[in-house]
Design a protein around this motif. Structure first.
Motif, PDB file in Angstrom:
ATOM      1  N   SER A  39      19.781  10.692  39.166  1.00 32.85           N
ATOM      2  CA  SER A  39      19.373  12.082  39.349  1.00 32.85           C
ATOM      3  C   SER A  39      18.264  12.236  40.378  1.00 32.85           C
ATOM      4  O   SER A  39      18.112  13.302  40.979  1.00 32.85           O
ATOM      5  N   GLU A 243      31.965  16.632  36.674  1.00 29.62           N
ATOM      6  CA  GLU A 243      31.099  15.570  37.191  1.00 29.62           C
ATOM      7  C   GLU A 243      30.846  15.742  38.687  1.00 29.62           C
ATOM      8  O   GLU A 243      29.751  15.449  39.176  1.00 29.62           O
ATOM      9  N   THR A 247      27.314  18.293  37.475  1.00 30.59           N
ATOM     10  CA  THR A 247      26.265  17.276  37.402  1.00 30.59           C
ATOM     11  C   THR A 247      26.043  16.577  38.726  1.00 30.59           C
ATOM     12  O   THR A 247      25.066  15.841  38.872  1.00 30.59           O
ATOM     13  N   ASN A 249      27.478  14.087  39.870  1.00 29.38           N
ATOM     14  CA  ASN A 249      27.652  12.636  39.751  1.00 29.38           C
ATOM     15  C   ASN A 249      29.017  12.277  40.329  1.00 29.38           C
ATOM     16  O   ASN A 249      29.983  12.043  39.599  1.00 29.38           O
TER      17      ASN A 249
END
Length: 284
Positions: A39, A243, A247, A249
């Motif tokens: 992150s 994702e 997020t 990611n």
């Protein structure tokens, strides 16, 4: 110029197109899935298998992949149960009714997936047409909603994917001589025996190809599960989307996409070999 060289030159445009739109993106996705993400630092160039370990070790991901498999299998089974009889009836119809029914069958494919799914959302919601119909018939005393349920997703997917089974089976049955059924009937064979020994073996290649198409499309479907299932009923495709875009990611989303692709390929290849090996023994 030799024949082999001419063949290579003729195949070169198709090979380059395949590499550009299929092979290279898949390789890039696989490489992305091997990177690390944090992150604070984002994506790093470290090659590791941490994303795959996270997917295999977390029961949350296992539940989503299991749900994806359940929905795909249920949709495939529903499409077979609906599509095979439709194809058989369509084959026995005469013009112009056959053409009219063909347009009706492929009609869902002519509508935008988002518009079609939003229509099903209006039907399956608690105050939708289905709930009002059940209340009017006295089959339930409270409003019924199939939104955010696996059953609702299966119904919406079946609506659009059943034409693939009908078209595949119709193409297989198109090569069958109708006089064979009449000959079997004249020899005393019943309708069930005719269907099992004559019609079904002829339709099996179409059933196999239609099953593969329906399963792959339902397992990788995004818009329908996202709208009907919502965020409470995630599947592998919507999980990879979250994702990537929620997020951020990307490596984990790429790992989920790679595992989904591998799972679909393994199941399709296994099913193909099983059916090709078994149905001849069953129907011979």
């Amino acid at each position: 110029m030799s024949l082999r060289r001419e063949a290579y030159l003729l195949a070169a445009p198709a090979v380059l197109l395949f590499l550009g739109i299929v092979a290279i993106p898949l390789v890039m996705t696989l490489l992305l899935s091997l990177h690390e993400w944090s992150s604070s630092g984002g994506i790093t160039a470290t090659i590791q298998l941490g994303n795959y370990r996270e997917v295999f070790s977390d029961s949350y991901f296992a539940g989503i992949f299991a749900r994806t498999l359940r929905i795909s299998l249920a949709t495939t089974l529903a499409c077979i149960l609906l599509g095979v009889p439709e194809a058989y009836i369509l084959r026995r119809m005469r013009e112009p009714w056959r053409s009219v029914m063909m347009v009706v069958i492929i009609g869902p494919l002519l509508v935008s997936v988002v518009s079609r799914t939003l229509g099903w959302a209006l039907i399956l919601s608690g105050n939708g047409l289905l709930s009002k119909l059940l209340l009017a018939l006295g089959l339930t005393g409270t409003p019924v909603s199939l939104m955010f349920t696996e059953a609702g997703v299966v119904i919406a997917l079946t609506h659009v994917l059943v034409p693939f089974v009908v078209l595949s089976v119709s193409a297989s049955l198109g090569h069958m001589d109708p006089s064979i059924e009449r000959a079997a009937q004249s020899l005393g064979a019943g309708q069930f025996t005719i269907f099992r020994r004559i019609v079904l073996p002829q339709a099996m290649p179409g059933i196999l190809s239609g099953t593969i198409v329906v399963f792959t499309l339902s397992a990788s479907a995004f818009a329908t599960p996202a709208i009907i299932g919502g965020r409470r009923l995630k599947v592998a495709a919507t999980l990879a989307y979250d994702e990537f875009l929620n997020t951020l990611n990307w490596p984990l989303g790429a790992a989920i996409a790679v595992l989904l692709l591998i799972g679909i390929v393994l199941l399709v290849v296994g099913w193909n070999r099983f059916v090709e090996r078994r149905y001849i023994q069953v129907f011979s």
